[in-house]
Every structure is written in C-alpha cells, then in structure tokens.
Design an enzyme around this catalytic site. Sequence first.
Site, mmCIF file in Angstrom:
data_model
loop_
_atom_site.group_PDB
_atom_site.id
_atom_site.type_symbol
_atom_site.label_atom_id
_atom_site.label_comp_id
_atom_site.label_asym_id
_atom_site.label_seq_id
_atom_site.Cartn_x
_atom_site.Cartn_y
_atom_site.Cartn_z
ATOM 1 C CG ASP A 161 -2.221 9.702 -1.850
ATOM 2 O OD1 ASP A 161 -1.482 9.112 -2.458
ATOM 3 O OD2 ASP A 161 -2.984 10.974 -2.681
ATOM 4 C CD GLU A 164 2.104 3.686 -3.836
ATOM 5 O OE1 GLU A 164 3.116 4.076 -3.545
ATOM 6 O OE2 GLU A 164 1.254 3.136 -3.432
ATOM 7 C CD GLU A 323 -4.927 0.529 -11.104
ATOM 8 O OE1 GLU A 323 -4.106 0.452 -10.055
ATOM 9 O OE2 GLU A 323 -4.516 1.010 -11.988
#
Length: 364
Positions: A161, A164, A323
């Site tokens: 996905d 990863e 992130e």
Amino acid sequence: MKLEHLVSVSKDIIKLNQHPSGGYVASPLFSTYSYSWLRDGTFIANAMDRVGETKSAEQFYRWVHRVLKDKRPRLTELLRKHENREWIDRSEFLGTRYHLDGRDDHSEWGHFQLDGYGAWIWGLVEHIRITGHTTLLEEFRESIEITVDYIMTFWHYPNFDCWEEYPDYVHPATLACLYGGLKALGKLEGRQDLIEKADLIQNFIHTHAVHDGRFVKSIHCVNEVWQPALFGVDASLMWLALPFGVCEPTDPIMLRTVQAIEADLKHNGIQRYIEDRYYGGGEWLLLTAWYGWIQLELGNKDEAQRCLAWIASKADELGRLPEQVDDHLREAAVYKEWIEKHGEPAVPLLWSHAMFLVLSDRLN
C-alpha cells in the site's frame, strides 16, 4: 510563522531539494527517504504546478520518463510470465522508488507498489492541462505506454500500500491512483480502452471495497471471491474523492468514510490508520491537509482553515514541516523505540510541504 511566508518557504524547500535530474528527494535529512518516489513526487509536482512552479513540475515528469523509458524489456518478461501464469516474485516488478539519478533501488524494502504508476500518469495529464504543453504526450510516449501496459495488466495484483505495508492485499487508495491515471489519459487522448479499464476499476472498488456503507482499508481474494481483508479505515481513502474522482466528496459512501476517519483517526491532525505503529502512530501533516481539502469541498471552510493553521504551527524555526508529530500517539512506547533506532521523524518532508501548498492554494 505566517502562512504567506510558509508558502514561499515551502516552494523554496521543494526546489532546493529537487535533484538536477528532476527527481524530488522525499526527505533530504532522513536517510531512509533518500529516494524519489513516483507517488510522492507526483503529488509534489502537482502542488508545484498549482502554485505556478511549472518548470519544477516538468523537470520531475522528465525524470520519470527517463527512468521508465528503458523498462520495456523488463515489462515484456513480466507480461510473458503473466500470460503463461508463471510465478512472479515481488522483486521482479518495476520499482516504486528510484535513486535521484534514476538508478533502480535494489534494497529489500517493499518494491511492488502500483500507486505511483497511476499517479504519475494522472499528474502528467494535469500538468499538460495547466501548461498546455501537449507535445509532452508524444515526447514521453514510450514511458507512458510502458506504464499503461503495466497497470492495465497488473492492476488487481496484491501489492504494497501507499505506506509500504500489507503486500498481500489490494488497496482502494492504490486502485484510485490507477483509476485516476487511466481515466485522465483516456479522456485526454480519446482512448476508449483506458476509459473502460478505469470504469472497471471504479466498479471493482464499489463492489468489493465497501463495508457498512463506507470504504475499507484493504481487500483480498479468498476462494476466488473478493472481500474486505482489513475492515478499518485508512486516511488515504480520501484519495478516492480527491484528487482522483472515483467518487465525489459528497458521495454517501465517502461521507461515511470521512466520518469514520473523524471518529477513529482525528485529533487536531489526522493519523494514518488504527493499527499504525510507525513512530507510535502520530498525526500526519499531509493527511491533515487532505482532510482540510475534503472539508473545503464539503463547504466547511472554517475547518479547512483550521487544518492549514495547525499544519503551519508545526513548522520549525526554518519553516520546515515534518512528516508527523507526536501530539497524540497511538502507542507512545513504540515512538520511543523508533526514536532510539532511527532518530526523529523525517523533517523536512517534501510531501508535507506539497500538501500544505495544495490546501493553501485551494483556500485562496
């Protein structure tokens, strides 16, 4: 940092971290992310197109073309094995990310990942729509047709996905990327074969990836019957509405999906999915931008602005966006383990900056 300044800083950070060959490094200071992903790169390029940095975006699409244009012999062998129903190891498929100079990545980390192949075709069509550079279609014909043949054949194969993970399943967010690429190119070139395959993928999603009135994280095939494998919700399911248009944001199934994301994954920002253990499962800036984008399309401008302000509040003194953040962790102990082994979460993450730019652009 003021929003207007962070927009300028975000564009500069993205341009600064674009390799001369055109690839965008995922994160320049996080060694694991020293590659350029087709998926991440496309969303970054699309953000740059939206804010007028079209030369940067075109550099990326030229990089993708150079990376893929010589992959025909490898694809021919994959197609032969598919036709003869021979076993294909995951390592044999085309890569999901590449070194910045265009070399293949030969590490063992999750290679077979289809989303980027659909995404880059979608992004290229969007770039052409924005710039009018239709000559790119013929200039990039070889890489385009390699990509089309690849995803037309292997779209239903289980693969990693967008995070990863979960390589044994098929993922609606990945299918959305494939749908988006085929549909966009099919419409642009009047290719009925691509439109029909896109429609088949759309129908496949609605037939097999819906449970309890909403989309599910992943599906698989059991005794020749497709059915949900992971019933939970994943924030990447928002991609089905934006930008790929498998359904509208106002579609009742998408509305139920967004409600599940709010119930299970929303604090101030948005988490990936319930079982997430990566850095303890924090809130992701790029997903919060996506949620704000969805809310804006649903008419909730105040919530979209709140999301944008929250993202901006996570910038460091240099304007760099991470992130994810650890404000609300699903597993705090796991976060500490990741810090000890791998250091702080990636910063700057170019994809975070890109989605900040997209939401900012949509709000202006």
